[in-house]
Design a protein around this motif. Structure first.
Motif, PDB file in Angstrom:
ATOM      1  N   ARG A  71     -26.295 -52.971   7.089  1.00  0.00           N
ATOM      2  CA  ARG A  71     -25.573 -54.067   7.611  1.00  0.00           C
ATOM      3  C   ARG A  71     -26.610 -55.212   8.300  1.00  0.00           C
ATOM      4  O   ARG A  71     -27.559 -54.687   8.869  1.00  0.00           O
ATOM      5  CB  ARG A  71     -24.477 -53.627   8.885  1.00  0.00           C
ATOM      6  N   GLN A  72     -26.165 -56.257   7.855  1.00  0.00           N
ATOM      7  CA  GLN A  72     -26.946 -57.490   8.382  1.00  0.00           C
ATOM      8  C   GLN A  72     -26.102 -58.644   9.232  1.00  0.00           C
ATOM      9  O   GLN A  72     -25.167 -58.956   8.461  1.00  0.00           O
ATOM     10  CB  GLN A  72     -27.854 -57.964   7.466  1.00  0.00           C
ATOM     11  N   ARG A  89     -22.216 -56.207   4.949  1.00  0.00           N
ATOM     12  CA  ARG A  89     -22.277 -55.101   4.780  1.00  0.00           C
ATOM     13  C   ARG A  89     -22.182 -54.572   3.494  1.00  0.00           C
ATOM     14  O   ARG A  89     -21.524 -54.980   2.479  1.00  0.00           O
ATOM     15  CB  ARG A  89     -20.945 -54.132   5.471  1.00  0.00           C
ATOM     16  N   SER A  90     -22.949 -53.334   2.998  1.00  0.00           N
ATOM     17  CA  SER A  90     -23.235 -52.900   1.757  1.00  0.00           C
ATOM     18  C   SER A  90     -23.244 -51.453   1.798  1.00  0.00           C
ATOM     19  O   SER A  90     -23.814 -50.657   2.717  1.00  0.00           O
ATOM     20  CB  SER A  90     -23.831 -53.541   0.921  1.00  0.00           C
ATOM     21  N   SER A 102     -24.564 -47.508  -8.214  1.00  0.00           N
ATOM     22  CA  SER A 102     -23.351 -48.138  -8.083  1.00  0.00           C
ATOM     23  C   SER A 102     -23.456 -48.986  -6.729  1.00  0.00           C
ATOM     24  O   SER A 102     -24.372 -48.700  -6.174  1.00  0.00           O
ATOM     25  CB  SER A 102     -22.526 -46.992  -7.643  1.00  0.00           C
ATOM     26  N   PHE A 103     -22.708 -49.964  -6.665  1.00  0.00           N
ATOM     27  CA  PHE A 103     -22.673 -50.826  -5.392  1.00  0.00           C
ATOM     28  C   PHE A 103     -21.468 -51.227  -5.082  1.00  0.00           C
ATOM     29  O   PHE A 103     -20.471 -51.501  -5.715  1.00  0.00           O
ATOM     30  CB  PHE A 103     -23.741 -52.032  -5.921  1.00  0.00           C
ATOM     31  N   ASP A 104     -21.339 -51.479  -3.708  1.00  0.00           N
ATOM     32  CA  ASP A 104     -20.112 -52.225  -3.056  1.00  0.00           C
ATOM     33  C   ASP A 104     -20.700 -53.018  -2.124  1.00  0.00           C
ATOM     34  O   ASP A 104     -20.999 -52.389  -0.945  1.00  0.00           O
ATOM     35  CB  ASP A 104     -19.091 -50.838  -2.515  1.00  0.00           C
ATOM     36  N   ASN A 105     -20.469 -54.339  -2.221  1.00  0.00           N
ATOM     37  CA  ASN A 105     -21.042 -55.377  -1.442  1.00  0.00           C
ATOM     38  C   ASN A 105     -19.879 -55.851  -0.593  1.00  0.00           C
ATOM     39  O   ASN A 105     -19.924 -57.159  -0.389  1.00  0.00           O
ATOM     40  CB  ASN A 105     -21.793 -56.488  -2.111  1.00  0.00           C
ATOM     41  N   ARG A 106     -18.853 -55.085  -0.481  1.00  0.00           N
ATOM     42  CA  ARG A 106     -17.643 -55.425   0.153  1.00  0.00           C
ATOM     43  C   ARG A 106     -16.942 -56.815  -0.578  1.00  0.00           C
ATOM     44  O   ARG A 106     -16.194 -56.637  -1.331  1.00  0.00           O
ATOM     45  CB  ARG A 106     -18.022 -55.770   1.690  1.00  0.00           C
TER      46      ARG A 106
END
Length: 273
Positions: A71-72, A89-90, A102-106
């Motif tokens: 989280r930034q 948030r990721s 796998s990735f979830d960058n919201r």
């Protein structure tokens, strides 16, 4: 703003290496928090102050993957009007061998990527198949010497150990729009001792090896253009051999943000590897 890229670099910096190099680097699952401050700004950029934090936590999962939550939060003010607040948030997971990502960058992109690994070195991945599920479902195939973030940092760490000053390779890191690899050049400085101001934090976290390599990674739109082009994003860090980064520097072009480590906790090894 390259929030996605900052996050995925953090993933790479803390992910296990693959192949023969894995035995040489014992990279640590850990939690780290950085305070963000404005280091410099161009007159034309409009940013006059920056405050915020980066919080990240990396853990091994199921003896196959490394998961990082990130989280930034950054509050940017120009001196006129209301400040601009970014809350990014990721979550990402990457296999120990670096073939799955796998990735979830919201609100940006979500999906999975698989690489067909061919050989070793700077051309470790021969083809990457990307399946995006957000913002819309689509599939993309990347060919050539594209690597995922873990492979990229494996190459950087290996080069640092060998005394090589640079690594140049296209990297797929799921940065928006999520369907392209980005040309990168990593510049590696000579090893030095970590900032003495961090001795207390590193001692409390039981970090005994204080040797760091200064690393700067430049991201380019197209390296086929003349070599004097400016990078679109520049990430710099002091990199410990265990993957912890005591300091980070994010250059967005019009302004530069420094991340100062204020909290650090190393987690016990899982025994998976």
């Amino acid at each position: 703003m390259q929030m996605t890229r900052c996050f995925l670099l953090s993933v790479a910096l803390m992910s296990p290496a693959s192949g023969a190099v894995a035995a040489e680097f014992k990279l640590a699952p850990h939690r780290a928090i950085y305070e963000l401050v404005l280091q410099s700004a161009r007159e034309t950029g409009g940013v006059r102050s920056v405050t915020g934090r980066i919080a990240m936590e990396a853990r091994e999962k199921d003896c196959h993957d490394f998961e990082l939550t990130y989280r930034q939060v950054m509050r940017m003010a120009s001196g006129e009007g209301e400040p601009n607040v970014i809350d990014f948030r990721s979550t990402t997971r990457e296999s120990f061998d670096g073939t799955r990502f796998s990735f979830d960058n919201r609100t940006i992109v979500n999906g999975e990527a698989d690489a067909t690994v061919i050989g070793t070195g700077e051309k470790a991945a021969g083809q990457a198949s990307i399946a995006l599920t957000r913002p819309e479902k689509r599939k993309v195939t990347l060919t050539g010497a594209t690597v995922f973030p873990t492979q990229h940092l494996r190459l950087v760490l290996d080069a640092a150990r060998r005394g090589s000053p640079s690594v140049s390779v296209p990297v797929y890191d799921a940065a928006d729009p999520g369907d392209v690899a980005t040309d990168t050049v990593a510049f590696i400085g000579n090893a030095r001792t970590a900032d003495p101001k961090l001795d207390g934090l590193l001692t409390k976290a039981k970090v005994t090896d204080r040797k760091v390599w200064p690393v700067s990674i430049a991201y380019f739109d197209d390296r086929k253009t003349p070599d004097d082009q400016a990078p679109k994003f520049l990430y710099s860090a002091d990199l410990l051999e265990n993957g912890v980064t005591p300091s980070v520097r994010l250059d967005y072009g019009t302004f530069v943000v420094e991340g100062r480590l204020v909290e650090l906790e190393l987690f016990p090894a899982s025994g998976c590897r």
